[in-house]
Design a protein around this motif. Structure first.
Motif, PDB file in Angstrom:
ATOM      1  N   TRP A 188     -36.715  97.317 -17.442  1.00  0.00           N
ATOM      2  CA  TRP A 188     -37.711  96.325 -17.841  1.00  0.00           C
ATOM      3  C   TRP A 188     -37.343  94.915 -17.387  1.00  0.00           C
ATOM      4  O   TRP A 188     -38.214  94.102 -17.054  1.00  0.00           O
ATOM      5  CB  TRP A 188     -37.916  96.359 -19.360  1.00  0.00           C
ATOM      6  CG  TRP A 188     -36.730  95.905 -20.171  1.00  0.00           C
ATOM      7  CD1 TRP A 188     -35.695  96.664 -20.587  1.00  0.00           C
ATOM      8  CD2 TRP A 188     -36.477  94.583 -20.656  1.00  0.00           C
ATOM      9  NE1 TRP A 188     -34.789  95.911 -21.305  1.00  0.00           N
ATOM     10  CE2 TRP A 188     -35.245  94.623 -21.366  1.00  0.00           C
ATOM     11  CE3 TRP A 188     -37.156  93.364 -20.569  1.00  0.00           C
ATOM     12  CZ2 TRP A 188     -34.699  93.509 -21.977  1.00  0.00           C
ATOM     13  CZ3 TRP A 188     -36.609  92.242 -21.171  1.00  0.00           C
ATOM     14  CH2 TRP A 188     -35.395  92.320 -21.867  1.00  0.00           C
ATOM     15  N   ARG A 189     -36.048  94.621 -17.325  1.00  0.00           N
ATOM     16  CA  ARG A 189     -35.664  93.258 -16.916  1.00  0.00           C
ATOM     17  C   ARG A 189     -35.854  93.036 -15.422  1.00  0.00           C
ATOM     18  O   ARG A 189     -35.945  91.893 -14.976  1.00  0.00           O
ATOM     19  CB  ARG A 189     -34.210  92.996 -17.308  1.00  0.00           C
ATOM     20  CG  ARG A 189     -34.007  92.854 -18.793  1.00  0.00           C
ATOM     21  CD  ARG A 189     -33.000  91.790 -19.100  1.00  0.00           C
ATOM     22  NE  ARG A 189     -31.679  92.055 -18.546  1.00  0.00           N
ATOM     23  CZ  ARG A 189     -30.732  91.113 -18.376  1.00  0.00           C
ATOM     24  NH1 ARG A 189     -30.975  89.860 -18.677  1.00  0.00           N
ATOM     25  NH2 ARG A 189     -29.556  91.450 -17.892  1.00  0.00           N
ATOM     26  N   TYR A 215     -29.409 105.759 -12.146  1.00  0.00           N
ATOM     27  CA  TYR A 215     -29.483 105.182 -13.480  1.00  0.00           C
ATOM     28  C   TYR A 215     -28.367 104.185 -13.772  1.00  0.00           C
ATOM     29  O   TYR A 215     -28.497 103.381 -14.711  1.00  0.00           O
ATOM     30  CB  TYR A 215     -29.420 106.301 -14.531  1.00  0.00           C
ATOM     31  CG  TYR A 215     -30.664 107.142 -14.616  1.00  0.00           C
ATOM     32  CD1 TYR A 215     -31.895 106.579 -14.922  1.00  0.00           C
ATOM     33  CD2 TYR A 215     -30.611 108.524 -14.395  1.00  0.00           C
ATOM     34  CE1 TYR A 215     -33.036 107.360 -14.997  1.00  0.00           C
ATOM     35  CE2 TYR A 215     -31.747 109.307 -14.479  1.00  0.00           C
ATOM     36  CZ  TYR A 215     -32.957 108.716 -14.777  1.00  0.00           C
ATOM     37  OH  TYR A 215     -34.087 109.481 -14.859  1.00  0.00           O
ATOM     38  N   GLY A 216     -27.299 104.233 -13.001  1.00  0.00           N
ATOM     39  CA  GLY A 216     -26.132 103.412 -13.306  1.00  0.00           C
ATOM     40  C   GLY A 216     -26.422 101.947 -13.556  1.00  0.00           C
ATOM     41  O   GLY A 216     -26.061 101.396 -14.613  1.00  0.00           O
ATOM     42  N   PRO A 217     -27.075 101.240 -12.614  1.00  0.00           N
ATOM     43  CA  PRO A 217     -27.340  99.811 -12.846  1.00  0.00           C
ATOM     44  C   PRO A 217     -28.176  99.545 -14.088  1.00  0.00           C
ATOM     45  O   PRO A 217     -27.972  98.542 -14.774  1.00  0.00           O
ATOM     46  CB  PRO A 217     -28.080  99.392 -11.571  1.00  0.00           C
ATOM     47  CG  PRO A 217     -27.700 100.408 -10.546  1.00  0.00           C
ATOM     48  CD  PRO A 217     -27.533 101.680 -11.295  1.00  0.00           C
ATOM     49  N   PHE A 218     -29.116 100.446 -14.393  1.00  0.00           N
ATOM     50  CA  PHE A 218     -29.987 100.240 -15.550  1.00  0.00           C
ATOM     51  C   PHE A 218     -29.252 100.509 -16.854  1.00  0.00           C
ATOM     52  O   PHE A 218     -29.513  99.859 -17.866  1.00  0.00           O
ATOM     53  CB  PHE A 218     -31.226 101.137 -15.447  1.00  0.00           C
ATOM     54  CG  PHE A 218     -31.938 101.017 -14.127  1.00  0.00           C
ATOM     55  CD1 PHE A 218     -32.211  99.788 -13.568  1.00  0.00           C
ATOM     56  CD2 PHE A 218     -32.317 102.145 -13.426  1.00  0.00           C
ATOM     57  CE1 PHE A 218     -32.854  99.668 -12.352  1.00  0.00           C
ATOM     58  CE2 PHE A 218     -32.963 102.051 -12.212  1.00  0.00           C
ATOM     59  CZ  PHE A 218     -33.237 100.803 -11.665  1.00  0.00           C
ATOM     60  N   LEU A 219     -28.321 101.472 -16.838  1.00  0.00           N
ATOM     61  CA  LEU A 219     -27.543 101.751 -18.036  1.00  0.00           C
ATOM     62  C   LEU A 219     -26.539 100.641 -18.326  1.00  0.00           C
ATOM     63  O   LEU A 219     -26.168 100.401 -19.484  1.00  0.00           O
ATOM     64  CB  LEU A 219     -26.811 103.092 -17.877  1.00  0.00           C
ATOM     65  CG  LEU A 219     -27.710 104.337 -17.822  1.00  0.00           C
ATOM     66  CD1 LEU A 219     -26.878 105.569 -17.469  1.00  0.00           C
ATOM     67  CD2 LEU A 219     -28.426 104.543 -19.148  1.00  0.00           C
ATOM     68  N   GLN A 220     -26.078  99.944 -17.302  1.00  0.00           N
ATOM     69  CA  GLN A 220     -25.146  98.839 -17.483  1.00  0.00           C
ATOM     70  C   GLN A 220     -25.851  97.549 -17.909  1.00  0.00           C
ATOM     71  O   GLN A 220     -25.224  96.648 -18.464  1.00  0.00           O
ATOM     72  CB  GLN A 220     -24.376  98.569 -16.198  1.00  0.00           C
ATOM     73  CG  GLN A 220     -23.469  99.702 -15.756  1.00  0.00           C
ATOM     74  CD  GLN A 220     -22.840  99.433 -14.394  1.00  0.00           C
ATOM     75  OE1 GLN A 220     -22.987  98.353 -13.835  1.00  0.00           O
ATOM     76  NE2 GLN A 220     -22.141 100.427 -13.875  1.00  0.00           N
ATOM     77  N   PHE A 256     -27.298  92.026 -20.539  1.00  0.00           N
ATOM     78  CA  PHE A 256     -28.287  91.343 -21.367  1.00  0.00           C
ATOM     79  C   PHE A 256     -27.627  90.747 -22.613  1.00  0.00           C
ATOM     80  O   PHE A 256     -27.931  89.617 -23.014  1.00  0.00           O
ATOM     81  CB  PHE A 256     -29.396  92.322 -21.748  1.00  0.00           C
ATOM     82  CG  PHE A 256     -30.454  91.730 -22.634  1.00  0.00           C
ATOM     83  CD1 PHE A 256     -31.348  90.792 -22.145  1.00  0.00           C
ATOM     84  CD2 PHE A 256     -30.549  92.116 -23.971  1.00  0.00           C
ATOM     85  CE1 PHE A 256     -32.328  90.245 -22.971  1.00  0.00           C
ATOM     86  CE2 PHE A 256     -31.528  91.573 -24.799  1.00  0.00           C
ATOM     87  CZ  PHE A 256     -32.420  90.633 -24.289  1.00  0.00           C
ATOM     88  N   ALA A 257     -26.722  91.505 -23.228  1.00  0.00           N
ATOM     89  CA  ALA A 257     -26.027  91.016 -24.417  1.00  0.00           C
ATOM     90  C   ALA A 257     -25.149  89.804 -24.102  1.00  0.00           C
ATOM     91  O   ALA A 257     -24.951  88.948 -24.965  1.00  0.00           O
ATOM     92  CB  ALA A 257     -25.185  92.136 -25.027  1.00  0.00           C
ATOM     93  N   ARG A 258     -24.652  89.732 -22.881  1.00  0.00           N
ATOM     94  CA  ARG A 258     -23.810  88.597 -22.472  1.00  0.00           C
ATOM     95  C   ARG A 258     -24.624  87.447 -21.896  1.00  0.00           C
ATOM     96  O   ARG A 258     -24.065  86.452 -21.448  1.00  0.00           O
ATOM     97  CB  ARG A 258     -22.789  89.072 -21.443  1.00  0.00           C
ATOM     98  CG  ARG A 258     -21.787  90.086 -21.995  1.00  0.00           C
ATOM     99  CD  ARG A 258     -21.065  90.822 -20.889  1.00  0.00           C
ATOM    100  NE  ARG A 258     -20.363  89.914 -20.001  1.00  0.00           N
ATOM    101  CZ  ARG A 258     -19.804  90.268 -18.833  1.00  0.00           C
ATOM    102  NH1 ARG A 258     -19.872  91.550 -18.453  1.00  0.00           N
ATOM    103  NH2 ARG A 258     -19.191  89.395 -18.091  1.00  0.00           N
ATOM    104  N   GLY A 259     -25.948  87.586 -21.858  1.00  0.00           N
ATOM    105  CA  GLY A 259     -26.805  86.524 -21.351  1.00  0.00           C
ATOM    106  C   GLY A 259     -26.868  86.441 -19.839  1.00  0.00           C
ATOM    107  O   GLY A 259     -27.224  85.390 -19.298  1.00  0.00           O
ATOM    108  N   LEU A 260     -26.520  87.527 -19.169  1.00  0.00           N
ATOM    109  CA  LEU A 260     -26.521  87.547 -17.713  1.00  0.00           C
ATOM    110  C   LEU A 260     -27.810  88.160 -17.190  1.00  0.00           C
ATOM    111  O   LEU A 260     -28.408  89.040 -17.822  1.00  0.00           O
ATOM    112  CB  LEU A 260     -25.317  88.341 -17.188  1.00  0.00           C
ATOM    113  CG  LEU A 260     -23.940  87.841 -17.602  1.00  0.00           C
ATOM    114  CD1 LEU A 260     -22.864  88.798 -17.089  1.00  0.00           C
ATOM    115  CD2 LEU A 260     -23.704  86.426 -17.081  1.00  0.00           C
ATOM    116  N   GLU A 261     -28.223  87.714 -16.010  1.00  0.00           N
ATOM    117  CA  GLU A 261     -29.394  88.279 -15.356  1.00  0.00           C
ATOM    118  C   GLU A 261     -29.059  89.655 -14.774  1.00  0.00           C
ATOM    119  O   GLU A 261     -27.883  89.936 -14.495  1.00  0.00           O
ATOM    120  CB  GLU A 261     -29.877  87.359 -14.235  1.00  0.00           C
ATOM    121  CG  GLU A 261     -30.410  86.019 -14.724  1.00  0.00           C
ATOM    122  CD  GLU A 261     -31.653  86.168 -15.573  1.00  0.00           C
ATOM    123  OE1 GLU A 261     -32.490  87.045 -15.240  1.00  0.00           O
ATOM    124  OE2 GLU A 261     -31.779  85.437 -16.568  1.00  0.00           O
TER     125      GLU A 261
END
Length: 777
Positions: free
Chosen positions: A35-36, A480-485, A490-495
């Motif tokens: 989604w991001r 799926y790897g990049p999406f699972l990470q 997101f929790a760290r405020g990174l794009e």
């Protein structure tokens, strides 16, 4: 005599409902993981190029339902063109948007609602796969089939959030077709069935067939797949009454499908494809369905005859001959059948040049022209390697006759056919995932039983626990790897981390934003009756994005030569030509702006081509130029003149990736008449006109154009840049410097002279002038 074995599905228990609910939630959660990538600072980014044209048609239809955009003046500019996709996928989403946001919904509402449609359709697809397996195969088979489809990246790719494309609906339509086929075969095999139930299945089958072809004409292949088990079941019935009854239900189903399809298909004449093509919605589809209906009607009369009734092989052969005879007879009365066949075979075999370049047409086991398993394994998991095992297991499962055996045979047959065509064109991979999931589900219990007898249940369970992650989950992690990470980022405020393809897309969208905001607006963006004032020439891969985001007509787009064959060839010629020919092409196409970029897949670049001169050389005259061969750019001592009618108006930041990391990602040029600088110099003397130019990215270059005076001392240079009156983010010096030998003159060039081709007289540069010059022609 029909089978007496009861294979009715067992009632669904509450625990099963919880399992199915968890399965559907898993399917939805996986598909909204990116989604991001699709939502950035409140802006929607569609996944894939084609989604941008679907969005245009959805936006067009929201306030005009049930009207669709059948002719688009912003396509194939300046002639306009016809989108080759049927409009019903877009009309369906437009209807949903209208219900949720109203008839006045704008682009933002359309985008925010439509990006969630693919994950929801994926949930319906997984649910229908599980339901199909539950009703025709069994409880365990249902959970296995649904789970496999939920996690296979091949289906995730076409149903992830933001991928607003008809391919996700095609996979749903295909499993609907399998469901209707298997249900109809099961129902029509019961001699005591009431009249209402067989009729309901005939109506359902006919409706699904019509819906499939209204969604995508390419589903003729899927129709052919299910016609085989339908025909085989017809041929294996034992009594005249059963033969007649089932043939009549097939007649009803195909006749209904032809009648439902006729209003949307009959009478359509395509400028490129004519009125009888299988590649677009045309007279061909109702003609074919009507022929099949007549053929099945004849089967109801012929197959019960005593001589033909003996032997299912003979009945199957007679049924096939009847169908071919009917279609052959109709072919004699219909023109264009031969051409339609040629088009279908050529499209599937990728015999046309454009189809061979489309990413969806790539072979399953090829990567950049070389054999590779990487794409296939990451999309279909390691289960692809086990397909031979499942096919052998399915062979054993069809030996005991019965409804379940027929279902397994149908699923195995569809998987085999789709695997073969996907090896040629990967566009069928999502439907292959559907069929493969059903096959794996159908064979897993029998395979488990067989292996447990040989290895023991404990050893087998431990082996499966080790092998499943290796066969299924590990290859899938590549997708799926990049999406699972991303939740951690997101929790760290990174794009989110964007790959090169997405970075390039963002760069292209920023150029399209600039075009929309800084170039003169064009009319009839939402009307099909008017012709816009000018168009944009860009690589065909960028057309859908530029048209939707930039809101300007494009000469070519992602439809390629399917919708714009003449323009497609002219665009290819433009990028390979020099300016005199290139300018004539732009004048013919009424293209005011040209977008240039270099990517390795574009292949070689010739040193005197406009792509080399404008993208690598800023259009200025030079004693050397850039040539690209084998994806490597280098300078060669080939002198090129300056362009006369192209001026840079915008460039994006450096790519910092790909084949040209140090160069701007895109350069946008405007095609102008060019101011005509004229004067006198010594006969045959070299005359140079130069101007310092500063781009919107802060990059500077000196635009240099040169010529030689003729024997009378007269010279002329067409100059594309002004020094005054130009409202642009491109900066230029206050005057153009004109040199010949030691002589130097400076002149101002107004914007009006550049746009209209006006004459600017330059004071004499020479010491002698044997004759006069004619000026201002």
């Amino acid at each position: 005599m029909s089978e007496v074995r009861d294979e009715s599905p067992a009632p669904v228990r509450p625990r099963e409902l919880l399992g199915y609910t968890a399965l559907l939630l898993l399917a939805f959660a996986l598909r909204v993981l990116p989604w991001r990538w699709q939502l950035e600072s409140g802006r929607v980014h569609f996944h894939g190029n084609d989604a941008y044209y679907h969005a245009r048609r959805i936006l067009y239809s929201v306030s005009r339902l049930p009207e669709a955009l059948h002719f688009d003046p912003y396509l194939n500019f300046p002639h306009g063109g016809e989108p080759i996709w049927p409009p019903f996928f877009d009309l369906g989403i437009a209807g949903i948007v209208r219900v949720l946001a109203g008839p006045d919904a704008g682009a933002q509402s359309v985008e925010w609602i439509s990006i969630w449609i693919p994950p929801l359709l994926a949930v319906l697809t997984v649910a229908l796969v599980a339901l199909t397996a539950r009703l025709t195969l069994g409880r365990t088979e249902s959970f296995v089939a649904g789970t496999i489809l939920a996690i296979l990246p091949a289906h995730f790719t076409v149903s992830r959030i933001g991928f607003v494309d008809h391919h996700v609906a095609v996979s749903l339509a295909f499993v609907s077709l399998l469901f209707a086929t298997l249900g109809a075969i099961r129902c029509w095999s019961e001699p005591r069935a009431s009249l209402r139930s067989p009729l309901a299945w005939a109506v359902l089958l006919g409706s699904v067939i019509a819906g499939c072809l209204l969604l995508w004409p390419g589903m003729l292949l899927h129709l052919a797949i299910v016609e085989v088990p339908l025909g085989v079941r017809l041929a294996t019935l034992r009594t005249p009454r059963e033969l007649r009854r089932v043939a009549l239900w097939l007649f009803v189903a195909h006749g209904l499908a032809a009648a439902m399809l006729a209003p949307a298909a009959l009478g359509r004449t395509w400028s490129v494809w004519g009125s009888f093509s299988p590649l677009v919605l045309s007279d061909f589809q109702p003609w074919l369905l009507a022929g099949l209906a007549v053929g099945y009607g004849l089967c109801a009369w012929v197959l019960p005859l005593p001589r033909i009734r003996v032997g299912s092989g003979r009945r199957l052969g007679v049924a096939l001959l009847l169908l071919l005879a009917v279609l052959g007879g109709m072919s004699l009365l219909t023109s264009g059948v031969s051409e339609a066949t040629t088009q279908a075979v050529g499209w599937l075999a990728k015999q046309e040049r454009f189809q061979s370049a489309v990413s969806e047409s790539r072979p399953l086991l090829m990567e950049r022209g070389r054999p590779s398993l990487a794409f296939a394994l990451t999309q279909l998991s390691g289960l692809l390697l086990l397909l031979p095992v499942f096919f052998f297991t399915a062979r054993d499962a069809v030996r005991p006759k019965g409804p379940r055996a027929r279902s397994v045979a149908t699923v195995a047959f569809s998987t085999g056919v789709l695997l073969c065509v996907t090896l040629v064109q990967a566009r069928f991979i999502a439907c292959l995932a559907v069929s493969m999931s059903l096959l794996v589900g159908a064979c897993t219990p029998a395979l488990w039983t067989k292996l447990s007898r040989q290895l023991g249940p404990g050893l087998l369970a431990r082996g499966v626990a080790l092998l499943l992650p290796m066969l299924v989950f590990l290859p899938c992690l590549w997708i799926y790897g990049p999406f699972l990470q991303d939740p951690l980022r997101f929790a760290r405020g990174l794009e989110p981390e964007l790959g090169q393809r997405l970075l390039r897309r963002r760069m292209l969208i920023s150029v399209a934003d600039w075009i929309r905001e800084h170039t003169p607006p064009t009319s009839s963006y939402f009307e099909a009756e008017q012709t816009p004032e000018y168009g944009i020439l860009a690589p065909w891969t960028d057309g859908h994005v530029l048209r939707y985001v930039g809101q300007r007509p494009v000469v070519v787009d992602n439809f390629g030569d399917d919708a714009a064959p003449e323009n497609f060839e002219l665009a290819r010629e433009y990028y390979r030509s020099g300016e005199p020919r290139g300018s004539r092409i732009l004048d013919e196409l009424r293209a005011r702006f040209v977008l240039l970029e270099y990517r390795a897949p574009l292949g070689d670049v010739l040193p005197r081509s406009l792509l080399s001169r404008l993208y690598f050389g800023d259009g200025q005259g030079s004693r050397d130029s850039v040539v690209v061969r084998n994806r490597r750019a280098r300078r060669v001592p080939v002198a090129v003149p300056a362009v006369a009618r192209h001026r840079l108006v915008h460039e994006s930041p450096p790519k910092r990736f790909g084949a040209t990391p140090e160069l701007p990602g895109f350069k946008l040029y405007e095609h102008v008449a060019g101011a005509r600088l004229e004067g006198r110099a010594d006969p045959a003397a070299r005359v140079e006109a130069s101007l310092r130019v500063r781009t919107n990215q802060g990059r500077s270059f000196r635009f240099l154009a040169a010529t030689h005076a003729d024997p009378q001392g007269c010279w002329e240079i067409r100059f594309p840049y002004p020094t005054a009156g130009w409202e642009s983010e491109i900066g230029t010096a206050a005057e153009v410097e004109i040199r010949s030998g030691d002589a130097l003159r400076r002149v101002g060039v107004p914007e009006s002279a550049v746009v209209e081709g006006g004459v600017i007289h330059v004071p004499d540069l020479g010491t002698s002038s044997p004759g006069g010059c004619r000026r201002g022609s």
